[in-house]
Enzyme design. Structure first.
Site, PDB file in Angstrom:
ATOM      1  N   ASP A 108       0.850  -1.196   0.000  1.00  0.00           N
ATOM      2  CA  ASP A 108       0.000   0.000   0.000  1.00  0.00           C
ATOM      3  C   ASP A 108       0.888   1.249   0.000  1.00  0.00           C
ATOM      4  OD1 ASP A 108      -3.219   0.463   1.035  1.00  0.00           O
ATOM      5  OD2 ASP A 108      -1.843   2.167   1.118  1.00  0.00           O
ATOM      6  N   HIS A 148     -10.066  -5.417  -3.234  1.00  0.00           N
ATOM      7  CA  HIS A 148      -8.722  -5.592  -2.680  1.00  0.00           C
ATOM      8  C   HIS A 148      -8.840  -6.049  -1.245  1.00  0.00           C
ATOM      9  CE1 HIS A 148      -9.996  -1.385  -2.428  1.00  0.00           C
ATOM     10  NE2 HIS A 148      -9.345  -1.292  -1.271  1.00  0.00           N
TER      11      HIS A 148
HETATM   12  P1  AMP Z   1      -9.899   1.257   0.451  1.00  0.00           P
HETATM   13  O1  AMP Z   1     -10.497   1.345  -0.939  1.00  0.00           O
HETATM   14  O2  AMP Z   1     -10.505   2.263   1.388  1.00  0.00           O
HETATM   15  O3  AMP Z   1      -9.938  -0.106   1.010  1.00  0.00           O
HETATM   16  O4  AMP Z   1      -8.370   1.667   0.391  1.00  0.00           O
HETATM   17  C1  AMP Z   1      -7.651   1.829  -0.793  1.00  0.00           C
HETATM   18  C2  AMP Z   1      -6.194   1.690  -0.457  1.00  0.00           C
HETATM   19  O5  AMP Z   1      -5.448   1.781  -1.653  1.00  0.00           O
HETATM   20  C3  AMP Z   1      -5.631   2.753   0.492  1.00  0.00           C
HETATM   21  O6  AMP Z   1      -5.039   2.106   1.616  1.00  0.00           O
HETATM   22  C4  AMP Z   1      -4.596   3.492  -0.366  1.00  0.00           C
HETATM   23  O7  AMP Z   1      -3.481   3.913   0.377  1.00  0.00           O
HETATM   24  C5  AMP Z   1      -4.243   2.433  -1.393  1.00  0.00           C
HETATM   25  N1  AMP Z   1      -3.737   2.942  -2.672  1.00  0.00           N
HETATM   26  C6  AMP Z   1      -4.280   3.902  -3.438  1.00  0.00           C
HETATM   27  N2  AMP Z   1      -3.556   4.078  -4.551  1.00  0.00           N
HETATM   28  C7  AMP Z   1      -2.532   3.185  -4.501  1.00  0.00           C
HETATM   29  C8  AMP Z   1      -1.437   2.867  -5.353  1.00  0.00           C
HETATM   30  N3  AMP Z   1      -1.231   3.500  -6.510  1.00  0.00           N
HETATM   31  N4  AMP Z   1      -0.592   1.887  -4.972  1.00  0.00           N
HETATM   32  C9  AMP Z   1      -0.767   1.253  -3.796  1.00  0.00           C
HETATM   33  N5  AMP Z   1      -1.786   1.495  -2.957  1.00  0.00           N
HETATM   34  C10 AMP Z   1      -2.659   2.449  -3.289  1.00  0.00           C
END
Ligand code: AMP
Length: 129
Positions: free
Chosen positions: A41, A112
């Site tokens: 993340d 995810h």
């Molecule tokens: P959620 O949809 O609330 O479960 O969380 C989305 C997660 O994706 C968050 O923890 C972000 O920090 C992570 N995130 C967003 N963009 C990226 C990226 N480009 N690479 C890795 N993690 C990401």
């Protein structure tokens, strides 16, 4: 909702994890097999914070558990366990989480599974009922 309920499940191919899966933007990969990609993340909330995603396009747990094959569902959860072992979390313990929809606080509309570990993770939720 705008556009009607039939669009709630529509998959947005421009979401950031779709772009990662297509190789259009980079990720810090920790695991990959035919069905699953996992990467760190970008805003880690624990010493280990990995996201495991199916390579097929599913918006959320709601979509996945209705529409994915048994083989695909099995592959994702087998992979999550393998990733935790690979990262050394099996003995100390870890937590998995799949934010789903609005109340779940889901930000990225591609399913995810968060994998957290490396410290005592504390209460399950930040606030009570
Ligand atoms: P959620 O949809 O609330 O479960 O969380 C989305 C997660 O994706 C968050 O923890 C972000 O920090 C992570 N995130 C967003 N963009 C990226 C990226 N480009 N690479 C890795 N993690 C990401």
């Amino acid at each position: 909702p705008p556009g009607g309920w039939e669009n709630v499940m529509a998959y947005d191919s421009d979401n950031v994890f779709a772009q990662i899966l297509r190789g259009e933007i980079p990720c810090d990969r920790v695991y990959e097999d035919d069905h699953v990609l996992a990467f760190n993340d970008i805003h880690p909330q624990a010493p280990t914070h990995v996201l495991a995603v199916p390579k097929e396009a599913y918006t959320s747990m709601e979509d996945f558990t209705q529409n994915a094959s048994d083989a695909t569902i099995s592959a994702l959860f087998r992979a999550v366990g393998q990733i935790a072992r690979d990262l050394g979390l099996a003995e100390t313990g870890y937590r998995i989480l799949a934010n789903t929809g609005d109340d779940g606080g889901q930000e990225v509309p591609h399913l995810h599974i968060h994998i957290f570990g490396g410290r005592l993770l504390g209460p399950m939720l930040s606030k009570g009922a």
